[in-house]
Design an enzyme around this catalytic site. Structure first.
Site, PDB file in Angstrom:
ATOM      1  N   ASP A 195      39.293  42.171  44.564  1.00  0.00           N
ATOM      2  CA  ASP A 195      38.125  42.643  45.304  1.00  0.00           C
ATOM      3  C   ASP A 195      37.337  41.453  45.846  1.00  0.00           C
ATOM      4  O   ASP A 195      37.431  40.338  45.324  1.00  0.00           O
ATOM      5  CB  ASP A 195      37.198  43.457  44.382  1.00  0.00           C
TER       6      ASP A 195
HETATM    7  N1  URA Z   1      40.477  45.373  39.076  1.00  0.00           N
HETATM    8  C1  URA Z   1      39.344  45.493  39.788  1.00  0.00           C
HETATM    9  O1  URA Z   1      38.558  46.402  39.580  1.00  0.00           O
HETATM   10  N2  URA Z   1      39.091  44.584  40.746  1.00  0.00           N
HETATM   11  C2  URA Z   1      39.898  43.549  41.010  1.00  0.00           C
HETATM   12  O2  URA Z   1      39.598  42.737  41.880  1.00  0.00           O
HETATM   13  C3  URA Z   1      41.078  43.423  40.255  1.00  0.00           C
HETATM   14  C4  URA Z   1      41.343  44.356  39.283  1.00  0.00           C
END
Ligand code: URA
Length: 244
Positions: free
Chosen positions: A101
């Site tokens: 993310d």
């Molecule tokens: N899980 C998440 O919620 N975000 C990420 O970036 C990676 C795994």
């Protein structure tokens, strides 16, 4: 092939970087130091950089410590991407393996080795990914406890799916390490949310055999070492129960 091309193709830097490296005397061919970037080398020659054997690689492999604020994509009209952090020349076809993310930091592998990319992301691969998470408490959950460990291990139920068993290790009241073998959208955040916590900081620290280099500052990247490339190329799909 010219020595500078050999080293640049093998991910040791741009053509200019590797010329400087060669001129500084860090490279040896068949045991003898070589300072001419144009030296011709063949398959049977052994090339060492700082004493480490370099085998020719068609592909580029980079470990990045992804910073917050950039998206995991190869291009975007409006937002900065992880590829914008790679200094020119960006190897052709380089792309991130999997997605973090925008606000997640930590280990991101980038490569143009399509077979490896595919293998590491295959749902059947059960490649373990380890994250460090810092949480904020919600109304009725002030700290992590054994019930969270059990819920992660049983498989957290989300609105649209049941997660595969995951390993939760509690580090403090609101800090934990979690290992998951899938990579669904916002998975770790959604898993904690189902237990009544919000994730305020998330960092990926490993993926399969690859561990984030603690010396790599956020926003930086480096080529993988020969050992790291070997560990990934020999990494095989394993049954789910062996993932941890
Ligand atoms: N899980 C998440 O919620 N975000 C990420 O970036 C990676 C795994």
């Amino acid at each position: 092939m010219r020595l500078d091309k050999f080293l640049a193709d093998s991910g040791k830097g741009s053509r200019k970087d590797v010329k400087d490296i060669i001129r500084s005397g860090r490279v040896a061919v068949n045991g003898a130091p070589v300072k001419d970037p144009g030296t011709a080398i063949s398959d049977s020659d052994s090339v060492l950089l700082d004493g480490e054997v370099i085998s020719y690689s068609k592909y580029a492999y980079f470990m990045m410590n992804k910073p917050a604020g950039v998206i995991t994509a190869t291009e975007d009209r409006h937002q900065s991407t992880v590829l914008d952090l790679i200094k020119a020349p960006v190897p052709k076809g380089l792309s991130p393996v999997g997605r973090l993310d925008k606000d997640t930091v930590g280990l991101l592998l980038l490569t143009n080795d399509g077979e490896l990319n595919h293998r590491l992301l295959s749902p059947k691969g059960h490649v373990p990914k380890k994250y460090f998470a810092r949480l904020s408490p919600d109304a009725d959950r002030l700290r992590l406890d054994e019930s969270d460990i059990a819920a992660f291990s049983d498989g957290i139920k989300l609105a649209d799916m049941t997660c595969m068993p995951a390993k939760l290790s509690i580090l403090s009241d609101l800090e934990a390490e979690v290992v998951i073998v899938e990579g669904k959208f916002h998975q770790v955040k959604r898993m904690f949310s189902s237990r009544g916590f919000s994730v305020v900081f998330l960092k990926r620290t490993s993926m399969g055999p690859l561990v984030l280099d603690p010396a790599l500052p956020e926003g930086s990247y480096r080529p993988l070492s020969e050992d790291e490339i070997r560990s990934l190329s020999t990494y095989t799909i394993r049954p789910e129960q062996e993932a941890f």
